[in-house]
Design a protein around this motif. Structure first.
Motif, PDB file in Angstrom:
ATOM      1  N   THR A  36       0.809  -1.222   0.000  1.00  0.00           N
ATOM      2  CA  THR A  36       0.000   0.000   0.000  1.00  0.00           C
ATOM      3  C   THR A  36       0.841   1.270   0.000  1.00  0.00           C
ATOM      4  N   GLY A  37       2.136   1.116  -0.221  1.00  0.00           N
ATOM      5  CA  GLY A  37       3.004   2.288  -0.259  1.00  0.00           C
ATOM      6  C   GLY A  37       3.066   3.042   1.054  1.00  0.00           C
ATOM      7  N   GLY A  38       2.906   2.312   2.163  1.00  0.00           N
ATOM      8  CA  GLY A  38       2.997   2.925   3.484  1.00  0.00           C
ATOM      9  C   GLY A  38       1.692   3.495   4.002  1.00  0.00           C
ATOM     10  N   ALA A  39       0.579   3.270   3.294  1.00  0.00           N
ATOM     11  CA  ALA A  39      -0.720   3.735   3.801  1.00  0.00           C
ATOM     12  C   ALA A  39      -1.080   2.996   5.084  1.00  0.00           C
ATOM     13  N   PHE A  40      -0.657   1.735   5.164  1.00  0.00           N
ATOM     14  CA  PHE A  40      -0.767   0.989   6.421  1.00  0.00           C
ATOM     15  C   PHE A  40       0.596   0.993   7.069  1.00  0.00           C
ATOM     16  N   ASP A  41       0.667   1.418   8.325  1.00  0.00           N
ATOM     17  CA  ASP A  41       1.972   1.592   8.965  1.00  0.00           C
ATOM     18  C   ASP A  41       1.826   1.424  10.479  1.00  0.00           C
ATOM     19  N   ILE A  42       2.465   0.413  11.041  1.00  0.00           N
ATOM     20  CA  ILE A  42       2.341   0.148  12.475  1.00  0.00           C
ATOM     21  C   ILE A  42       3.218   1.067  13.321  1.00  0.00           C
TER      22      ILE A  42
ATOM     23  N   ASN B  17      16.003 -12.368  13.920  1.00  0.00           N
ATOM     24  CA  ASN B  17      16.357 -13.292  15.004  1.00  0.00           C
ATOM     25  C   ASN B  17      15.551 -13.037  16.275  1.00  0.00           C
ATOM     26  N   GLY B  18      14.280 -12.731  16.081  1.00  0.00           N
ATOM     27  CA  GLY B  18      13.391 -12.542  17.220  1.00  0.00           C
ATOM     28  C   GLY B  18      13.507 -11.206  17.917  1.00  0.00           C
ATOM     29  N   GLN B  19      14.323 -10.305  17.365  1.00  0.00           N
ATOM     30  CA  GLN B  19      14.550  -9.003  17.998  1.00  0.00           C
ATOM     31  C   GLN B  19      14.074  -7.874  17.080  1.00  0.00           C
ATOM     32  N   ILE B  20      13.391  -6.903  17.665  1.00  0.00           N
ATOM     33  CA  ILE B  20      12.989  -5.709  16.923  1.00  0.00           C
ATOM     34  C   ILE B  20      14.137  -4.714  16.927  1.00  0.00           C
ATOM     35  N   ARG B  21      14.435  -4.203  15.748  1.00  0.00           N
ATOM     36  CA  ARG B  21      15.484  -3.197  15.626  1.00  0.00           C
ATOM     37  C   ARG B  21      14.862  -1.905  15.104  1.00  0.00           C
ATOM     38  N   LYS B  22      15.171  -0.797  15.778  1.00  0.00           N
ATOM     39  CA  LYS B  22      14.621   0.502  15.421  1.00  0.00           C
ATOM     40  C   LYS B  22      15.710   1.415  14.863  1.00  0.00           C
ATOM     41  N   ALA B  23      15.326   2.245  13.886  1.00  0.00           N
ATOM     42  CA  ALA B  23      16.252   3.250  13.373  1.00  0.00           C
ATOM     43  C   ALA B  23      16.450   4.362  14.396  1.00  0.00           C
ATOM     44  N   ASP B  24      15.455   4.543  15.277  1.00  0.00           N
ATOM     45  CA  ASP B  24      15.510   5.555  16.325  1.00  0.00           C
ATOM     46  C   ASP B  24      14.790   4.971  17.538  1.00  0.00           C
ATOM     47  N   PRO B  25      15.360   5.072  18.733  1.00  0.00           N
ATOM     48  CA  PRO B  25      14.716   4.479  19.914  1.00  0.00           C
ATOM     49  C   PRO B  25      13.340   5.064  20.231  1.00  0.00           C
ATOM     50  N   ARG B  26      13.021   6.225  19.650  1.00  0.00           N
ATOM     51  CA  ARG B  26      11.717   6.843  19.902  1.00  0.00           C
ATOM     52  C   ARG B  26      10.611   6.282  19.009  1.00  0.00           C
ATOM     53  N   VAL B  27      10.972   5.435  18.045  1.00  0.00           N
ATOM     54  CA  VAL B  27       9.973   4.795  17.190  1.00  0.00           C
ATOM     55  C   VAL B  27       9.078   3.896  18.051  1.00  0.00           C
ATOM     56  N   MET B  28       7.775   3.982  17.813  1.00  0.00           N
ATOM     57  CA  MET B  28       6.813   3.172  18.571  1.00  0.00           C
ATOM     58  C   MET B  28       5.965   2.333  17.625  1.00  0.00           C
ATOM     59  N   LEU B  29       5.536   1.163  18.116  1.00  0.00           N
ATOM     60  CA  LEU B  29       4.693   0.264  17.320  1.00  0.00           C
ATOM     61  C   LEU B  29       3.269   0.266  17.853  1.00  0.00           C
ATOM     62  N   ASP B  30       2.320   0.124  16.942  1.00  0.00           N
ATOM     63  CA  ASP B  30       0.906   0.106  17.308  1.00  0.00           C
ATOM     64  C   ASP B  30       0.202  -0.905  16.409  1.00  0.00           C
ATOM     65  N   PHE B  31      -0.304  -1.989  17.006  1.00  0.00           N
ATOM     66  CA  PHE B  31      -0.981  -3.040  16.249  1.00  0.00           C
ATOM     67  C   PHE B  31      -2.502  -2.909  16.271  1.00  0.00           C
ATOM     68  N   SER B  32      -3.018  -1.768  16.730  1.00  0.00           N
ATOM     69  CA  SER B  32      -4.465  -1.647  16.924  1.00  0.00           C
ATOM     70  C   SER B  32      -5.260  -1.792  15.636  1.00  0.00           C
ATOM     71  N   ALA B  33      -4.661  -1.525  14.481  1.00  0.00           N
ATOM     72  CA  ALA B  33      -5.376  -1.635  13.210  1.00  0.00           C
ATOM     73  C   ALA B  33      -5.323  -3.031  12.612  1.00  0.00           C
ATOM     74  N   ILE B  34      -4.770  -3.984  13.354  1.00  0.00           N
ATOM     75  CA  ILE B  34      -4.668  -5.347  12.843  1.00  0.00           C
ATOM     76  C   ILE B  34      -4.907  -6.403  13.921  1.00  0.00           C
TER      77      ILE B  34
ATOM     78  N   ALA C 211      -6.181  -4.967   8.040  1.00  0.00           N
ATOM     79  CA  ALA C 211      -5.095  -4.071   7.612  1.00  0.00           C
ATOM     80  C   ALA C 211      -5.458  -3.331   6.329  1.00  0.00           C
ATOM     81  N   TYR C 212      -6.040  -4.030   5.368  1.00  0.00           N
ATOM     82  CA  TYR C 212      -6.392  -3.372   4.107  1.00  0.00           C
ATOM     83  C   TYR C 212      -7.557  -2.403   4.280  1.00  0.00           C
ATOM     84  N   ALA C 213      -8.500  -2.713   5.164  1.00  0.00           N
ATOM     85  CA  ALA C 213      -9.607  -1.784   5.413  1.00  0.00           C
ATOM     86  C   ALA C 213      -9.071  -0.455   5.939  1.00  0.00           C
ATOM     87  N   THR C 214      -8.098  -0.519   6.841  1.00  0.00           N
ATOM     88  CA  THR C 214      -7.477   0.701   7.366  1.00  0.00           C
ATOM     89  C   THR C 214      -6.738   1.457   6.269  1.00  0.00           C
ATOM     90  N   SER C 215      -5.982   0.730   5.458  1.00  0.00           N
ATOM     91  CA  SER C 215      -5.204   1.395   4.411  1.00  0.00           C
ATOM     92  C   SER C 215      -6.105   2.044   3.367  1.00  0.00           C
TER      93      SER C 215
END
Length: 343
Positions: A110-116, A156-173, A291-295
């Motif tokens: 979706t070209g980033g229209a859906f983004d956690i 390898n089971g670990q989340i890696r962030k480009a910036d520690p302030r990045v946050m994840l939100d799964f509420s749309a899925i 996910a697609y409904a949100t996007s």
């Protein structure tokens, strides 16, 4: 030769009789087996689950849903996603990885229209964990630097962030995925007739307790933040499919006389201004539909149709505001046989 055929036929008759008798018994058992109706509260919303079984499985169902909650609920302070958002060292569980990979795929499609990673923007606009004044353009631009699905990866089971302030939100899925988890559990128990609904995200199988295909309503989009109006736009024949609906007609707020939508565009950082009022998506699994409904709410009518052209496995029923401000409907051609009209 005739005698041999006659003997063979005589041997087959008992087998056929046993097969017919067994089939009759199975059908009678299916007709006599009751339907269970469970409901409860999970992910900040209500669930309703109906399934044909001789005993109630609500305790087992809740155990499954609690595992999803412990993995990806931002409102659970000890969940995996909450710990990741606090930058604690944590190895993700299989559920988390499955949803993360699906979210990653939908984001790319979706070209980033859906983004956690949109959580900081959602919070800034007052729909997450904070309620305050309208954010300034400078504040939005600063937050946008922390938003983008490419800024986070899983290895390898670990989340890696480009910036520690990045946050994840799964509420749309997460609600859609929770519905899928329950459906998998019911199938593992040998249950073929069921309907799972969590906060409006639905997955069905087989037939209902009236021996008919499952019929699911699509709510007419009217400004109704208190969910008082339950008028249906249409009813869909939904059997062995999953359905999710996203809309801004029940999730919005007014500030200084202006209406702000619930859905935030990850690219602009602002609430969407498209003419889609409600996006209902039918897919093989509910997490994908969710996910697609949100996007689609982010992309608008033309953008949604472009995605659907590339993904014929998806079907959509889109309610939008036309040039005169009237509600209009567009739906996938493949969906025509599933639309039953108003009840």
């Amino acid at each position: 030769m005739f005698t041999k055929q006659r003997k063979r036929l005589l041997w087959q008759i008992p087998f056929l009789a046993a097969l017919i008798l067994g089939t009759i018994l199975i059908i009678r058992q299916q007709h006599s087996m009751p339907y269970q109706h469970d409901s409860g509260y999970i992910f900040g919303t209500i669930y309703n689950i109906t399934y044909q079984n001789d005993k109630d499985l609500n305790a087992e169902i809740m155990a499954k849903l609690n595992k999803v909650d412990a993995s990806m609920s931002a409102f659970n302070k000890q969940s995996v996603v909450s710990r990741i958002n606090r930058n604690e060292a944590v190895t993700v569980d299989p559920m988390f990885e499955e949803v993360f990979r699906l979210a990653e795929d939908v984001s790319k499609e979706t070209g980033g229209a859906f983004d956690i990673t949109v959580a900081p923007l959602v919070n800034a606009w007052g729909f997450g964990f904070k309620n305050g004044v309208k954010p300034t353009r400078h504040a939005i631009d600063s937050i946008r630097s922390l938003v983008g699905y490419q800024k986070v990866s899983l290895k390898n089971g670990q989340i890696r962030k480009a910036d520690p302030r990045v946050m994840l939100d799964f509420s749309a899925i997460a609600k859609g995925y929770g519905s899928d988890v329950v459906a998998r559990f019911l199938r593992q128990q040998g249950i073929n007739n069921f309907m799972v609904e969590i906060g409006g995200e639905v997955i069905t199988s087989g037939i209902n307790d009236k021996r008919l295909p499952w019929r699911i309503g699509v709510t007419k989009p009217t400004d109704d933040s208190l969910s008082v109006n339950q008028e249906l736009q249409t009813v869909l024949n939904l059997t062995d499919k999953a359905m999710a609906t996203s809309g801004n007609y029940r999730k919005f707020y007014y500030k200084n006389g202006k209406k702000y939508a619930h859905t935030i565009d990850p690219k602009t950082g602002y609430p969407v201004q498209h003419n889609i009022l409600s996006a209902t998506v039918i897919a093989r699994d509910c997490a994908t539909a969710d996910a697609y409904a949100t996007s689609f709410m982010v992309l608008g009518l033309d953008g949604a149709r472009n995605i659907l052209d590339r993904h014929p496995e998806l079907m959509a029923y889109l309610i939008y505001s036309d040039a005169r401000g009237h509600n209009a409907v567009w739906f996938s051609p493949s969906m025509k046989g599933k639309i039953l009209g108003k009840p």
